[in-house]
Design a protein around this motif. Structure first.
Motif, PDB file in Angstrom:
ATOM      1  N   SER A  68       1.639   2.050   3.563  1.00  0.00           N
ATOM      2  CA  SER A  68       1.603   3.506   3.649  1.00  0.00           C
ATOM      3  C   SER A  68       3.025   4.033   3.433  1.00  0.00           C
ATOM      4  CB  SER A  68       1.058   3.940   5.021  1.00  0.00           C
ATOM      5  OG  SER A  68       0.859   5.318   5.034  1.00  0.00           O
ATOM      6  N   GLU A 104     -12.528   1.427  -1.175  1.00  0.00           N
ATOM      7  CA  GLU A 104     -11.417   0.524  -1.497  1.00  0.00           C
ATOM      8  C   GLU A 104     -10.338   0.581  -0.409  1.00  0.00           C
ATOM      9  OE1 GLU A 104      -9.980   0.431  -5.522  1.00  0.00           O
ATOM     10  OE2 GLU A 104      -8.152  -0.635  -4.955  1.00  0.00           O
ATOM     11  N   VAL A 105     -10.055   1.784   0.091  1.00  0.00           N
ATOM     12  CA  VAL A 105      -9.057   1.917   1.157  1.00  0.00           C
ATOM     13  C   VAL A 105      -9.528   1.146   2.390  1.00  0.00           C
ATOM     14  CG1 VAL A 105      -7.934   3.554   2.740  1.00  0.00           C
ATOM     15  CG2 VAL A 105      -8.147   4.119   0.308  1.00  0.00           C
ATOM     16  N   ASP A 106     -10.808   1.307   2.756  1.00  0.00           N
ATOM     17  CA  ASP A 106     -11.338   0.609   3.933  1.00  0.00           C
ATOM     18  C   ASP A 106     -11.270  -0.903   3.745  1.00  0.00           C
ATOM     19  OD1 ASP A 106     -11.841   3.032   5.024  1.00  0.00           O
ATOM     20  OD2 ASP A 106     -14.021   3.006   4.733  1.00  0.00           O
ATOM     21  N   PHE A 138       0.858  -1.188   0.000  1.00  0.00           N
ATOM     22  CA  PHE A 138       0.000   0.000   0.000  1.00  0.00           C
ATOM     23  C   PHE A 138       0.892   1.235   0.000  1.00  0.00           C
ATOM     24  CE2 PHE A 138      -2.917   3.180   1.687  1.00  0.00           C
ATOM     25  CZ  PHE A 138      -4.124   2.837   1.089  1.00  0.00           C
ATOM     26  N   LYS A 183     -12.704   5.785  -0.833  1.00  0.00           N
ATOM     27  CA  LYS A 183     -12.704   5.378   0.577  1.00  0.00           C
ATOM     28  C   LYS A 183     -13.097   3.901   0.736  1.00  0.00           C
ATOM     29  CE  LYS A 183     -14.393   6.747   5.148  1.00  0.00           C
ATOM     30  NZ  LYS A 183     -14.695   5.389   5.588  1.00  0.00           N
ATOM     31  N   ASN A 216      -1.725   5.541  -2.555  1.00  0.00           N
ATOM     32  CA  ASN A 216      -2.940   4.718  -2.540  1.00  0.00           C
ATOM     33  C   ASN A 216      -3.994   5.248  -1.560  1.00  0.00           C
ATOM     34  OD1 ASN A 216      -1.123   1.583  -3.061  1.00  0.00           O
ATOM     35  ND2 ASN A 216      -2.150   2.873  -4.578  1.00  0.00           N
ATOM     36  N   TRP A 217      -3.588   6.134  -0.618  1.00  0.00           N
ATOM     37  CA  TRP A 217      -4.588   6.766   0.266  1.00  0.00           C
ATOM     38  C   TRP A 217      -5.589   7.585  -0.543  1.00  0.00           C
ATOM     39  CZ3 TRP A 217      -5.298   4.936   4.884  1.00  0.00           C
ATOM     40  CH2 TRP A 217      -4.221   4.488   5.653  1.00  0.00           C
ATOM     41  N   ASN A 218      -5.208   7.964  -1.763  1.00  0.00           N
ATOM     42  CA  ASN A 218      -6.108   8.775  -2.600  1.00  0.00           C
ATOM     43  C   ASN A 218      -7.148   7.943  -3.351  1.00  0.00           C
ATOM     44  OD1 ASN A 218      -4.711  11.139  -1.897  1.00  0.00           O
ATOM     45  ND2 ASN A 218      -3.144  10.695  -3.444  1.00  0.00           N
ATOM     46  N   ARG A 219      -7.178   6.653  -3.148  1.00  0.00           N
ATOM     47  CA  ARG A 219      -8.205   5.818  -3.807  1.00  0.00           C
ATOM     48  C   ARG A 219      -9.561   6.038  -3.130  1.00  0.00           C
ATOM     49  NH1 ARG A 219      -5.597   0.136  -5.908  1.00  0.00           N
ATOM     50  NH2 ARG A 219      -3.841   1.115  -6.989  1.00  0.00           N
ATOM     51  N   MET A 253      -7.732  -2.088   4.143  1.00  0.00           N
ATOM     52  CA  MET A 253      -7.295  -2.070   5.547  1.00  0.00           C
ATOM     53  C   MET A 253      -7.861  -3.258   6.310  1.00  0.00           C
ATOM     54  SD  MET A 253      -5.137   0.227   6.008  1.00  0.00           S
ATOM     55  CE  MET A 253      -4.469   1.035   4.563  1.00  0.00           C
TER      56      MET A 253
END
Ligand code: IPE
Ligand code: IPE
Ligand code: MG
Length: 245
Positions: A139, A76-78, A65, A74, A69-72, A81
């Motif tokens: 991250s 997908e990020v969740d 990650f 929400k 990739n934090w900009n994907r 995680m």
């Protein structure tokens, strides 16, 4: 065509780094949601980790990650995680059984609390294992890492712990998150993309690069052996001439 038999045990890469790419496209190809691509990707992580351990590779670094990739979206990020938390929790016993030590690089402070806690627990539990070191880049981005290193070194100069003249490659390497690791010998990227995507920019200076069109969920141990055999066929000159090697 049996690549495993062609691998020369005495010339294994000490450190293999992988940009595991193509989960989303694999899912799309099969008409599924992207997150199912990530789920399948986890199965491949399991298989390749086990193979690396059995071959006797010392370090396997996986880009899981990136900072970007934090900009994907929400969702997908969740989903990524929670997949991460579940995987770490479920796999800890297997890591123990296979004598694998988990390490991480990246900004864990940006992760949700439970994800961070579970990773730190797994790192602590596996810390005495002496086999493969499995390094998860989470991250993570190389520019983030380099900025952290610059800040740390600047602070050391300010505190008069070191002099500006003492700053050299060793000092800089020691300020990076990879400080106790050898540089990667081999970088593999799946999915046909020919770029580094902000991964280990300093450490990859002399890595051999291997790109395959194979999407990560379709990557197999055969593909892994093939990359290692390809690597072993390269001449690593580090700036010298062929005759000097
Ligand atoms: C790699 O697969 C996994 C992560 C970056 C988390 P992607 O999700 O980037 O898949 P593609 O590139 O969209 O196919
Ligand atoms: C790189 O893949 C990051 C990881 C594999 C975790 P991306 O899919 O995010 O890279 P770009 O955006 O195509 O460069
Ligand atoms: Mg991608």
């Amino acid at each position: 065509m049996d690549y495993k038999q062609q691998i020369k045990k005495e010339r294994l890469p000490r450190h293999v780094a992988i940009i595991m790419d193509g989960n989303g496209r694999w899912a799309k190809k099969l008409g599924m949601m992207r997150v199912l691509g990530h789920k399948q990707g986890v199965n491949v992580v399991r298989e390749i980790t086990e193979e690396a351990a059995q071959l006797g590779i010392q370090y396997l670094t996986l880009y899981a990650f990136s900072t970007e990739n934090w900009n994907r979206p929400k969702e997908e990020v969740d989903a990524l995680m929670s997949l991460l938390v579940n995987t770490i929790v479920n796999e800890t016993a297997t890591l123990m059984k296979n004598n694998v030590q988990l390490l991480s690089i990246g900004d864990l402070n940006r992760l949700p609390d439970d994800a961070k806690r579970n990773i730190q627990d797994c790192i602590a539990k596996t810390s005495m294992n002496t086999g493969l070191k499995l390094v998860i880049a989470l991250s993570y981005s190389a520019r983030w890492e380099i900025i952290q290193a610059v800040k740390n070194i600047a602070q050391s100069v300010k505190n008069e712990d070191i002099q500006v003249e003492q700053i050299d490659e060793q000092v800089f390497s020691a300020a990076l998150t990879t400080k106790e690791m050898p540089d990667p010998d081999l970088l593999i990227r799946t999915s046909g993309e020919l770029r580094i995507s902000n991964f280990l920019l300093w450490q990859l200076a002399y890595a051999e690069l291997y790109f395959t069109d194979c999407l990560w969920p379709e990557f197999t141990k055969e593909e892994f052996y093939k990359a290692i055999v390809d690597y072993q066929g390269r001449e690593r000159r580090f700036g010298k001439t062929s005759e000097q090697i």
